[in-house]
Design a protein around this motif. Structure first.
Motif, mmCIF file in Angstrom:
data_model
loop_
_atom_site.group_PDB
_atom_site.id
_atom_site.type_symbol
_atom_site.label_atom_id
_atom_site.label_comp_id
_atom_site.label_asym_id
_atom_site.label_seq_id
_atom_site.Cartn_x
_atom_site.Cartn_y
_atom_site.Cartn_z
ATOM 1 N N MET A 1 112.242 33.185 56.093
ATOM 2 C CA MET A 1 111.958 31.906 56.723
ATOM 3 C C MET A 1 110.458 31.798 56.962
ATOM 4 O O MET A 1 109.870 32.568 57.703
ATOM 5 N N SER A 2 109.818 30.840 56.318
ATOM 6 C CA SER A 2 108.379 30.685 56.498
ATOM 7 C C SER A 2 108.121 29.655 57.590
ATOM 8 O O SER A 2 108.711 28.582 57.612
ATOM 9 N N GLU A 3 107.243 29.991 58.496
ATOM 10 C CA GLU A 3 106.902 29.088 59.582
ATOM 11 C C GLU A 3 105.648 28.317 59.217
ATOM 12 O O GLU A 3 104.701 28.880 58.701
ATOM 13 N N GLU A 4 105.672 27.032 59.477
ATOM 14 C CA GLU A 4 104.522 26.176 59.197
ATOM 15 C C GLU A 4 103.448 26.428 60.248
ATOM 16 O O GLU A 4 103.717 26.476 61.443
ATOM 17 N N LYS A 5 102.221 26.618 59.796
ATOM 18 C CA LYS A 5 101.088 26.855 60.695
ATOM 19 C C LYS A 5 100.639 25.542 61.325
ATOM 20 O O LYS A 5 100.658 24.500 60.695
ATOM 21 N N ILE A 6 100.228 25.622 62.584
ATOM 22 C CA ILE A 6 99.666 24.463 63.278
ATOM 23 C C ILE A 6 98.153 24.610 63.248
ATOM 24 O O ILE A 6 97.612 25.659 63.596
ATOM 25 N N ALA A 7 97.474 23.552 62.834
ATOM 26 C CA ALA A 7 96.019 23.580 62.705
ATOM 27 C C ALA A 7 95.370 23.858 64.066
ATOM 28 O O ALA A 7 95.831 23.356 65.095
ATOM 29 N N PRO A 8 94.305 24.657 64.079
ATOM 30 C CA PRO A 8 93.612 24.956 65.337
ATOM 31 C C PRO A 8 93.130 23.699 66.065
ATOM 32 O O PRO A 8 93.120 23.651 67.295
ATOM 33 N N GLU A 9 92.763 22.662 65.299
ATOM 34 C CA GLU A 9 92.303 21.416 65.907
ATOM 35 C C GLU A 9 93.422 20.767 66.721
ATOM 36 O O GLU A 9 93.187 20.222 67.803
ATOM 37 N N ILE A 10 94.632 20.831 66.202
ATOM 38 C CA ILE A 10 95.783 20.255 66.907
ATOM 39 C C ILE A 10 96.047 21.024 68.193
ATOM 40 O O ILE A 10 96.312 20.427 69.248
ATOM 41 N N LEU A 11 95.951 22.349 68.145
ATOM 42 C CA LEU A 11 96.148 23.164 69.341
ATOM 43 C C LEU A 11 95.077 22.858 70.397
ATOM 44 O O LEU A 11 95.374 22.813 71.594
ATOM 45 N N MET A 12 93.838 22.623 69.951
ATOM 46 C CA MET A 12 92.772 22.275 70.891
ATOM 47 C C MET A 12 93.044 20.926 71.547
ATOM 48 O O MET A 12 92.845 20.759 72.752
ATOM 49 N N ILE A 13 93.516 19.966 70.760
ATOM 50 C CA ILE A 13 93.838 18.646 71.305
ATOM 51 C C ILE A 13 94.988 18.758 72.305
ATOM 52 O O ILE A 13 94.956 18.149 73.380
ATOM 53 N N MET A 14 95.990 19.564 71.965
ATOM 54 C CA MET A 14 97.126 19.752 72.876
ATOM 55 C C MET A 14 96.668 20.378 74.194
ATOM 56 O O MET A 14 97.042 19.905 75.273
ATOM 57 N N SER A 15 95.870 21.425 74.119
ATOM 58 C CA SER A 15 95.435 22.096 75.346
ATOM 59 C C SER A 15 94.526 21.191 76.173
ATOM 60 O O SER A 15 94.609 21.175 77.403
ATOM 61 N N ALA A 16 93.678 20.393 75.535
ATOM 62 C CA ALA A 16 92.813 19.462 76.263
ATOM 63 C C ALA A 16 93.642 18.389 76.957
ATOM 64 O O ALA A 16 93.362 18.018 78.104
ATOM 65 N N SER A 17 94.682 17.901 76.285
ATOM 66 C CA SER A 17 95.549 16.887 76.881
ATOM 67 C C SER A 17 96.299 17.439 78.080
ATOM 68 O O SER A 17 96.399 16.783 79.126
ATOM 69 N N ILE A 18 96.830 18.636 77.937
ATOM 70 C CA ILE A 18 97.570 19.268 79.037
ATOM 71 C C ILE A 18 96.630 19.555 80.202
ATOM 72 O O ILE A 18 96.979 19.331 81.360
#
Length: 58
Positions: A1-18
């Motif tokens: 089962m291959s897991e799709e990677k989440i782009a670092p930019e998306i993770l930064m946007i998520m953490s900034a929003s939270i």
């Protein structure tokens, strides 16, 4: 089962929003992509509320 990677930019946007919402710095330890698995519980609850409103107005 291959897991799709989440782009670092998306993770930064998520953490900034939270962080903006909570008012303090946060660290995302783990995130994963969840593909559409059918109707969500929110959508199902909305339909139940609509059907209940229609029945009670008759």
């Amino acid at each position: 089962m291959s897991e799709e990677k989440i782009a670092p930019e998306i993770l930064m946007i998520m953490s900034a929003s939270i962080a903006a919402f909570l008012g303090k710095n946060v660290r995302i330890r783990k995130a994963r992509v969840i593909r559409d698995q059918g109707p969500s519980s929110w959508a199902m609850q909305g339909r139940v509320a609509l059907h209940g409103a229609r029945i009670s107005s008759i």
